[in-house]
Design an enzyme around this catalytic site. Structure first.
Site, short mmCIF file in Angstrom:
data_model
loop_
_atom_site.label_atom_id
_atom_site.label_comp_id
_atom_site.label_asym_id
_atom_site.label_seq_id
_atom_site.Cartn_x
_atom_site.Cartn_y
_atom_site.Cartn_z
N CYS A 134 47.35 41.01 32.76
CA CYS A 134 46.57 40.00 32.03
C CYS A 134 45.71 40.46 31.13
O CYS A 134 44.91 41.34 31.43
CB CYS A 134 45.65 39.63 33.46
SG CYS A 134 44.31 38.31 32.77
N CYS A 137 41.99 39.82 31.31
CA CYS A 137 41.13 40.63 32.19
C CYS A 137 40.96 41.89 31.93
O CYS A 137 39.96 42.59 32.11
CB CYS A 137 41.93 40.54 33.56
SG CYS A 137 42.79 38.98 34.06
N ASP A 138 41.85 42.72 31.44
CA ASP A 138 41.89 44.15 31.19
C ASP A 138 41.82 44.64 29.87
O ASP A 138 41.98 45.87 29.59
CB ASP A 138 43.14 44.83 32.03
CG ASP A 138 43.01 44.50 33.49
OD1 ASP A 138 41.82 44.36 34.11
OD2 ASP A 138 43.98 44.25 34.13
#
Ligand code: NDP
Length: 307
Positions: A134, A137-138
């Site tokens: 993701c 997200c990261d």
């Protein structure tokens, strides 16, 4: 036989637990099947920085524990077992575990999806240690670093282009010369000067001891292997919805995701779905939580009209 519940919720990620907070608080008798490994995909990530409400971010496991406790406060009951089968052909609906069966007037399916993995032991070893599925997200953790995105579909192009906001260099690596991505997405990635696209390369190994340091690649045409130095790898090779249990029970689309008919209702009236199990576009904790809320409101309304 157990009492009949107003709502049976299957799945304990943000969608299932947010639905439970709402149904519990609405005084609906709620039972949530959280599985042997509760908490969903967020328990495999580290800090979550994009879930609104946490200025400094929050660990994924902590966020899920908070949601679980919040629903419990409103009287939600939990079964820490996997569901083995369901029967939505008659009401009340039945959900079974290995040793017991439960009945509910409504069901909310929130079993999520799993990012598809390459299936390499080195990938398991370095998961969340430089490997993610993701970028939203990261990506932030890879400022001025070199990363690779694996895949040749729209997700890979989107994630790769997005990652150039942080990373200094982004390789997009596809296993063939045929890209599934739409022309416009492919062109956008190709036109980005930080992106380099490598076609016909298969990942043989993820390199690194306690963090990703690179990849060993094999060229499909020549058979030659080479090593590519990297700080991180993002998988974008598709998601697999967790819908095996529901195959003959509710309508699924061609990718296996649950089809929604009216708001969050599935093809079976009284059975609702929320989160990644029915969404292959947004796939965010916060959108899943929002859908869990919607499904609980839909279930409550349906009960009022049909119970
Ligand atoms: P896709 O199924 O479209 O693409 C998956 C990619 O991963 C393919 O290139 C496939 O290669 C590759 N792949 C699969 N398994 C492996 C493996 N084991 N090793 C290496 N490569 C592998 O998935 P997406 O997630 O990209 O897209 C899913 C859907 O969501 C699509 O309909 C897409 O259009 C949509 N989407 C739309 C977006 C938008 O409009 N903004 C953004 C993101 C997704 P191969 O072709 O060889 O099988």
């Amino acid at each position: 036989m157990s009492d009949i519940y107003d709502v049976l919720i299957i799945g304990s990620g943000p969608a299932g637990l947010s639905a439970a907070v709402y149904t519990g608080r609405a005084n609906l008798k709620t039972l949530l099947f959280e599985g042997w490994q509760p908490g969903g995909q967020l328990t495999t990530t580290t800090v979550v920085e994009n879930y609104a409400g946490f200025k400094d971010g929050i660990q994924g496991t902590k966020l899920m524990a908070e949601m679980r406790g919040q629903a419990e406060r409103f009287g939600v009951e939990y079964i820490t077992k996997d569901v083995t089968s369901v029967d939505f052909s008659k009401r009340p609906f039945t959900v079974k575990t290995d040793d017991q069966e439960y009945q509910g007037k409504t069901v909310i399916i929130a079993t999520g999806a799993k990012p598809r993995r390459l299936g390499l032991p080195s990938e398991d070893k370095l998961w969340a240690k430089g490997i993610s599925a993701c970028a939203t997200c990261d990506g932030f953790f890879f400022k001025d670093k070199t990363v690779a995105v694996i895949g040749g579909g729209d997700s890979a192009m989107e994630e790769g282009t997005f990652l150039t906001k942080f990373a200094s260099k982004v390789y997009i690596i596809n296993r063939t010369e045929n890209f599934r991505a739409s022309d416009i997405m492919l062109r956008r990635a190709r036109n980005n000067e930080k992106v380099e696209i490598l076609a016909d390369k298969v990942i043989e190994e993820v390199l690194g001891d306690d963090h990703v340091t690179g990849l060993r690649l094999k060229d499909n045409q020549s058979g030659e292997t080479s090593e590519l130095k990297l700080d991180g790898m993002f998988l974008a090779i598709g998601h697999i919805p967790v819908t095996d249990l529901f195959k003959d029970q509710v309508e699924l689309d061609k990718l296996g995701f649950i089809t929604l008919k009216e708001n969050t209702m599935t093809s079976v009236p009284g059975v609702f779905a929320a989160g990644d199990v029915s969404d292959h576009r947004y796939r965010q904790a916060i959108t899943s939580a929002g859908e869990g809320c919607k499904a609980s409101i839909d279930a409550k309304k349906w009960l009022a009209e049909n119970d």
